[in-house]
Motif scaffolding. Sequence first.
Motif, mmCIF file in Angstrom:
data_model
loop_
_atom_site.group_PDB
_atom_site.id
_atom_site.type_symbol
_atom_site.label_atom_id
_atom_site.label_comp_id
_atom_site.label_asym_id
_atom_site.label_seq_id
_atom_site.Cartn_x
_atom_site.Cartn_y
_atom_site.Cartn_z
ATOM 1 N N GLY A 112 0.823 -1.209 0.000
ATOM 2 C CA GLY A 112 0.000 0.000 0.000
ATOM 3 C C GLY A 112 0.854 1.254 0.000
ATOM 4 O O GLY A 112 2.084 1.205 0.026
ATOM 5 N N THR A 113 0.147 2.400 -0.019
ATOM 6 C CA THR A 113 0.859 3.681 -0.039
ATOM 7 C C THR A 113 0.699 4.470 1.254
ATOM 8 O O THR A 113 1.374 5.483 1.440
ATOM 9 C CB THR A 113 0.354 4.551 -1.204
ATOM 10 O OG1 THR A 113 -1.061 4.711 -1.086
ATOM 11 C CG2 THR A 113 0.692 3.903 -2.528
ATOM 12 N N GLY A 117 -3.512 4.383 11.292
ATOM 13 C CA GLY A 117 -3.244 4.146 12.699
ATOM 14 C C GLY A 117 -1.762 4.138 13.018
ATOM 15 O O GLY A 117 -0.916 4.217 12.134
ATOM 16 N N PRO A 118 -1.446 4.020 14.315
ATOM 17 C CA PRO A 118 -0.039 4.037 14.723
ATOM 18 C C PRO A 118 0.643 2.699 14.465
ATOM 19 O O PRO A 118 -0.009 1.667 14.343
ATOM 20 C CB PRO A 118 -0.123 4.325 16.228
ATOM 21 C CG PRO A 118 -1.428 3.745 16.627
ATOM 22 C CD PRO A 118 -2.351 3.945 15.459
ATOM 23 N N ILE A 119 1.969 2.737 14.391
ATOM 24 C CA ILE A 119 2.747 1.509 14.338
ATOM 25 C C ILE A 119 3.770 1.554 15.465
ATOM 26 O O ILE A 119 4.113 2.624 15.970
ATOM 27 C CB ILE A 119 3.438 1.286 12.972
ATOM 28 C CG1 ILE A 119 4.569 2.267 12.745
ATOM 29 C CG2 ILE A 119 2.451 1.345 11.843
ATOM 30 C CD1 ILE A 119 5.461 1.869 11.591
ATOM 31 N N SER A 132 8.518 4.618 6.608
ATOM 32 C CA SER A 132 8.497 5.824 5.783
ATOM 33 C C SER A 132 7.091 6.226 5.348
ATOM 34 O O SER A 132 6.839 7.393 5.088
ATOM 35 C CB SER A 132 9.394 5.637 4.561
ATOM 36 O OG SER A 132 8.859 4.630 3.723
ATOM 37 N N ILE A 133 6.153 5.265 5.281
ATOM 38 C CA ILE A 133 4.787 5.609 4.888
ATOM 39 C C ILE A 133 3.850 5.679 6.089
ATOM 40 O O ILE A 133 2.651 5.945 5.918
ATOM 41 C CB ILE A 133 4.231 4.639 3.825
ATOM 42 C CG1 ILE A 133 4.115 3.226 4.388
ATOM 43 C CG2 ILE A 133 5.070 4.660 2.588
ATOM 44 C CD1 ILE A 133 3.304 2.304 3.515
ATOM 45 N N ALA A 134 4.357 5.439 7.290
ATOM 46 C CA ALA A 134 3.512 5.485 8.487
ATOM 47 C C ALA A 134 3.243 6.925 8.885
ATOM 48 O O ALA A 134 4.091 7.804 8.737
ATOM 49 C CB ALA A 134 4.186 4.752 9.622
ATOM 50 N N THR A 135 2.030 7.174 9.395
ATOM 51 C CA THR A 135 1.677 8.519 9.844
ATOM 52 C C THR A 135 2.097 8.749 11.289
ATOM 53 O O THR A 135 2.392 9.886 11.667
ATOM 54 C CB THR A 135 0.161 8.729 9.722
ATOM 55 O OG1 THR A 135 -0.511 7.701 10.451
ATOM 56 C CG2 THR A 135 -0.274 8.717 8.272
#
Length: 138
Positions: A112-113, A117-119, A132-135
Amino acid sequence: MPEKLQVLGSRKGLTPGLQHYTTVTVADNSGAKEAVIIGIYGYKGVLRRIPFANIADLVMVSVRKGTPEVRKQKFRAVIVRQRMPYRRPDGTWISFEDNAVVIINPDGTPKGTEIRGPIAKEAAERWPKVASIATMVI
């Protein structure tokens, strides 16, 4: 005093967070919504013992709910959230509201891009392309 090195293949002392046939939510926008863990990479256990995985481990999942293109398919995925509390090296305990994975390609890049939610910080350190794609990283 030297710090203790963490061996990635060793499971000694870790809390069994997720195991075979655990239903997990898919945290990315790859088209899958819900998946089931069907295999855990690198697990060396005892005969008839149910294998388990923790945060940042690589697992094989089978997609149960989602778009018709990804349903009934098997993918590699990284565990980014788990409900079972686990202990960090600084002594804090952390747990999340759900069990979640991010589907990745065979080369380690996310399918996905974006990630909803958190990681966990452990997953972000071990899988930088996922981070790098986590918010949000906790």
